[in-house]
Design an enzyme around this catalytic site. Structure first.
Site, PDB file in Angstrom:
ATOM      1  CE  LYS A 251       3.084   0.202   4.770  1.00  0.00           C
ATOM      2  NZ  LYS A 251       2.658  -0.013   3.377  1.00  0.00           N
TER       3      LYS A 251
ATOM      4  CD  GLU B 130      -2.771   1.329   2.366  1.00  0.00           C
ATOM      5  OE1 GLU B 130      -2.780   0.479   3.268  1.00  0.00           O
ATOM      6  OE2 GLU B 130      -3.420   2.387   2.412  1.00  0.00           O
TER       7      GLU B 130
ATOM      8  NE  ARG C  90       3.340  -8.156   9.987  1.00  0.00           N
ATOM      9  CZ  ARG C  90       3.226  -6.981   9.330  1.00  0.00           C
ATOM     10  NH1 ARG C  90       4.049  -5.994   9.551  1.00  0.00           N
ATOM     11  NH2 ARG C  90       2.271  -6.792   8.471  1.00  0.00           N
TER      12      ARG C  90
HETATM   13  P1  ATP Z   1       3.169  -2.362   8.058  1.00  0.00           P
HETATM   14  O1  ATP Z   1       2.550  -3.351   8.988  1.00  0.00           O
HETATM   15  O2  ATP Z   1       4.614  -2.191   8.207  1.00  0.00           O
HETATM   16  O3  ATP Z   1       2.441  -1.069   8.032  1.00  0.00           O
HETATM   17  P2  ATP Z   1       1.761  -3.400   5.864  1.00  0.00           P
HETATM   18  O4  ATP Z   1       1.536  -4.845   5.941  1.00  0.00           O
HETATM   19  O5  ATP Z   1       0.622  -2.531   6.195  1.00  0.00           O
HETATM   20  O6  ATP Z   1       3.055  -3.026   6.646  1.00  0.00           O
HETATM   21  P3  ATP Z   1       1.785  -3.359   3.037  1.00  0.00           P
HETATM   22  O7  ATP Z   1       2.124  -2.237   2.155  1.00  0.00           O
HETATM   23  O8  ATP Z   1       0.392  -3.815   3.076  1.00  0.00           O
HETATM   24  O9  ATP Z   1       2.288  -2.956   4.469  1.00  0.00           O
HETATM   25  O10 ATP Z   1       2.762  -4.570   2.763  1.00  0.00           O
HETATM   26  C1  ATP Z   1       3.019  -5.101   1.492  1.00  0.00           C
HETATM   27  C2  ATP Z   1       3.377  -6.547   1.648  1.00  0.00           C
HETATM   28  O11 ATP Z   1       4.496  -6.703   2.509  1.00  0.00           O
HETATM   29  C3  ATP Z   1       2.238  -7.317   2.254  1.00  0.00           C
HETATM   30  O12 ATP Z   1       2.092  -8.531   1.554  1.00  0.00           O
HETATM   31  C4  ATP Z   1       2.688  -7.544   3.666  1.00  0.00           C
HETATM   32  O13 ATP Z   1       2.148  -8.726   4.171  1.00  0.00           O
HETATM   33  C5  ATP Z   1       4.211  -7.616   3.525  1.00  0.00           C
HETATM   34  N1  ATP Z   1       4.863  -7.224   4.767  1.00  0.00           N
HETATM   35  C6  ATP Z   1       4.647  -6.111   5.487  1.00  0.00           C
HETATM   36  N2  ATP Z   1       5.409  -6.111   6.607  1.00  0.00           N
HETATM   37  C7  ATP Z   1       6.116  -7.261   6.590  1.00  0.00           C
HETATM   38  C8  ATP Z   1       7.070  -7.852   7.478  1.00  0.00           C
HETATM   39  N3  ATP Z   1       7.447  -7.259   8.609  1.00  0.00           N
HETATM   40  N4  ATP Z   1       7.595  -9.051   7.135  1.00  0.00           N
HETATM   41  C9  ATP Z   1       7.235  -9.652   5.994  1.00  0.00           C
HETATM   42  N5  ATP Z   1       6.342  -9.156   5.124  1.00  0.00           N
HETATM   43  C10 ATP Z   1       5.780  -7.977   5.411  1.00  0.00           C
END
Ligand code: ATP
Ligand code: MG
Length: 580
Positions: free
Chosen positions: A283, A48, A273
């Site tokens: 984020k 996102e 994760r």
């Molecule tokens: P955050 O929790 O840091 O705000 P998010 O999951 O909201 O991250 P996205 O932009 O939706 O951020 O993430 C894009 C992809 O990266 C998704 O498939 C998400 O599952 C993966 N992702 C995000 N954080 C991690 C992490 N710490 N380890 C592995 N994959 C991750």
């Protein structure tokens, strides 16, 4: 609990794709063997654009792009841009730059959920027509009240039994802009008593007047992430929709949408994760650090963002290697940040030329060295790689050494320079300290008076004399002045969320995460240093020019990582990942 030796074991197996496997790789291999998806492997990385990518995203990028590459498939870059109020092109651009920098290419396959808004709208119409969705007039707070709790079922919305025709009419008028923000939603008609709260008539569309970074003002209703994500995967023909564990509870909902719509059904697979000690990977929190000025920006070298660690001097090779080594598992764990640093060190060790720099200088005058003489001494550029050759290092009467390498009253076991004692200067001579000169006003040491032994030049073994320590130095007249920035973890606690009752994670910010040394001296060879190149400052660590603040007039170096390998020690002790 994640087995402690599990990660450590994989760590030593050297992080090549051949050495390791994991359950997702096995699933994909098995699917291929069985001819599922007509032998296709198609993954995607779906960020996102509401922030910069961090090292956790690198795990997901390496996994998705890596599997596609390994099995001859494709991987899309898709922006899940369904929330215009938090998203921005700045983030889109940074994400593309970061994925590219990590070493992955998506070719023509750059997609945006916002490009599917019309199709998603048609999907919604289809669900309304089959009486699987309804327009609800409850506001957000009322929806929450009706939803029930983990132990109590929810209650049906009073608008749940609206006729299909009325729903169609209202939904079209929602799109047409007839209703104020937040006044109506489109909801899936599933089951308010489901034990899975995600299934309790979740919201599919909301009324929201916000300018979208791509769609502009074309829409005043936006699909929720839950309604957009699975359908976007389906539209793109994704075979393996790999996501993190928090989406496990959403899977039944994604399945429900796809089944009701009767469209291509990717297989969702969840993995744990990445969590890192001394680090926040969210984020939302990273944005807070930026907005509240705890760091200088998303690319502050202390940030776990890819932009930050790139500026810090971490290499894509090191990060890919790290992501391979940590493996992919179903259970969450916390990886020791020392392991990431270990991977960086290991990579830089191979590629970084060695140079000499003195971070906290103290002057040394060689009393018996001729005033105007300058020798050009041979120094090895990288003992790991003879092909990198040698260079000349100027040596003269006045030098700088590290303040730390001198002790007026040496404790037991201190073998470096002290009054009356000898030490070897790297690539040069053995010197002896014969006096200490002080500032008469302050009493601070101004310079060390030393003599050198001309018989002890490195490489000419006439003297055969040995001393216990070798230290680095630079020639005062030839050295360049530079600023050096040393970094420590951004959070003092291993778990930044560990706080006393009533406290919050910001309490754990390390007040000493940045140390700026403004009068360091570096050998003249570094005059040609370029952004992106890495150097080992002998005995001090790996350094690179700061891509933002450094200029030819004032060079600024970041320390990427020290030479001290805490991970190797941890591994020896059999301690890999901590359970989370
Ligand atoms: P955050 O929790 O840091 O705000 P998010 O999951 O909201 O991250 P996205 O932009 O939706 O951020 O993430 C894009 C992809 O990266 C998704 O498939 C998400 O599952 C993966 N992702 C995000 N954080 C991690 C992490 N710490 N380890 C592995 N994959 C991750
Ligand atoms: Mg997310």
């Amino acid at each position: 609990m994640e087995s402690k030796s599990g990660h450590a074991g994989r760590g030593t197996a050297a992080g090549s794709a051949e050495g390791t496997s994991h359950f997702i790789r096995n699933i994909v291999a098995e699917d291929l063997k069985r001819g599922k998806n007509q032998g296709r492997v198609h993954t995607r990385f779906p960020p996102e654009p509401n922030g910069y990518l961090h090292i956790g995203h690198a795990k997901s990028i390496c996994l998705n792009f890596g599997l596609a590459a390994e099995f001859g498939g494709l991987c899309n870059l898709r922006f899940d841009d369904t929330n215009p109020s938090k998203e921005d092109v700045e983030y889109v651009d940074s994400i593309k730059e970061d994925v590219r920098w990590l070493g992955f290419a998506w070719g023509e396959r750059e997609f945006y959920a916002s490009d599917y808004f019309e199709r998603l709208y048609q999907f919604a119409i289809q669900l309304i027509k089959s009486d699987k969705a309804f327009v609800c007039d409850l506001n957000a707070e009322q929806i929450r009240e009706y939803r029930g709790t983990l132990i109590e079922p929810g209650e049906n919305s009073p608008f749940r039994c609206r006729a299909v025709e009325e729903n169609l009419d209202l939904f079209q008028r929602m799109r047409g802009g007839e209703f104020p923000d937040g006044s109506r939603t489109l909801r899936a008609k599933i089951d308010m008593a489901s034990p899975n709260i995600n299934m309790r008539d979740p919201v599919m569309y909301r009324v929201l007047r916000a300018t979208h970074h791509r769609a502009g003002d074309a829409w005043c209703i936006y699909p929720t992430y839950d309604f957009a994500h699975g359908q976007s995967d389906s539209i793109e023909g994704i075979t393996h929709s790999i996501c993190t564990l928090e989406f496990e509870d959403h899977r039944p909902l994604y399945d429900w949408f796809l089944d009701q719509l009767g469209i291509h059904h990717p297989q969702q697979i969840e993995f744990a994760r990445l969590n890192l000690t001394h680090t926040v990977l969210s984020k939302r929190k990273l944005l807070q650090l930026v907005q509240q000025g705890y760091v200088t920006g998303w690319d502050d070298p202390r940030m776990p963002t890819l932009a930050g660690i790139r500026r810090r001097g971490y290499t894509p090779e090191a990060i890919r290697n790290f992501c391979e080594r940590i493996g992919v598992a179903k259970r969450s764990s916390v990886v020791d940040i020392a392991m990431l640093e270990h991977c960086v060190r290991e990579d830089l060790n191979k590629r970084a030329p060695r140079v000499m720099a003195v971070l906290r200088p103290i002057k040394v005058v060689l009393e018996n060295y001729p005033d105007t003489k300058v020798e050009e001494l041979d120094a090895v550029n990288n003992p790991e790689d003879p092909a990198m050759g040698t260079r000349k290092v100027p040596f003269s009467r006045v030098l700088y050494i590290e303040q730390d390498d001198f002790r007026e009253e040496p404790p037991k076991g201190f073998f470096r320079l002290s009054p009356g004692k000898e030490v070897r200067l790297r690539y040069a001579y053995i010197i002896k300290c014969v006096g200490v000169e002080r500032d008469p006003a302050t009493g601070a040491i101004r310079e060390l008076r030393c003599t050198y032994d001309p018989e002890t030049k490195s490489g000419s073994s006439q003297s055969g004399r040995k001393v216990k320590a070798t230290i680095h130095w630079v020639s005062a007249a030839h050295a360049l002045e530079a600023e050096v920035r040393l970094y420590d973890h951004l959070f003092t606690k291993e778990d930044p969320d560990e706080v006393p009752a009533g406290g919050d994670w910001l309490m754990n910010i390390n007040p000493n995460s940045l140390e700026r040394l403004t009068s360091s001296r570096i050998e003249p060879y570094l005059a040609n240093a370029t952004v992106g190149a890495q150097y080992q400052f002998e005995r001090l660590g790996y350094f690179c020019l700061d891509s933002e603040d450094s200029s030819p007039k004032k060079m600024i170096f970041n320390r990427s990582v020290t030479l001290r390998d805490t991970w190797a020690k941890i591994e020896k002790g059999g301690k890999g990942a901590r359970a989370g």
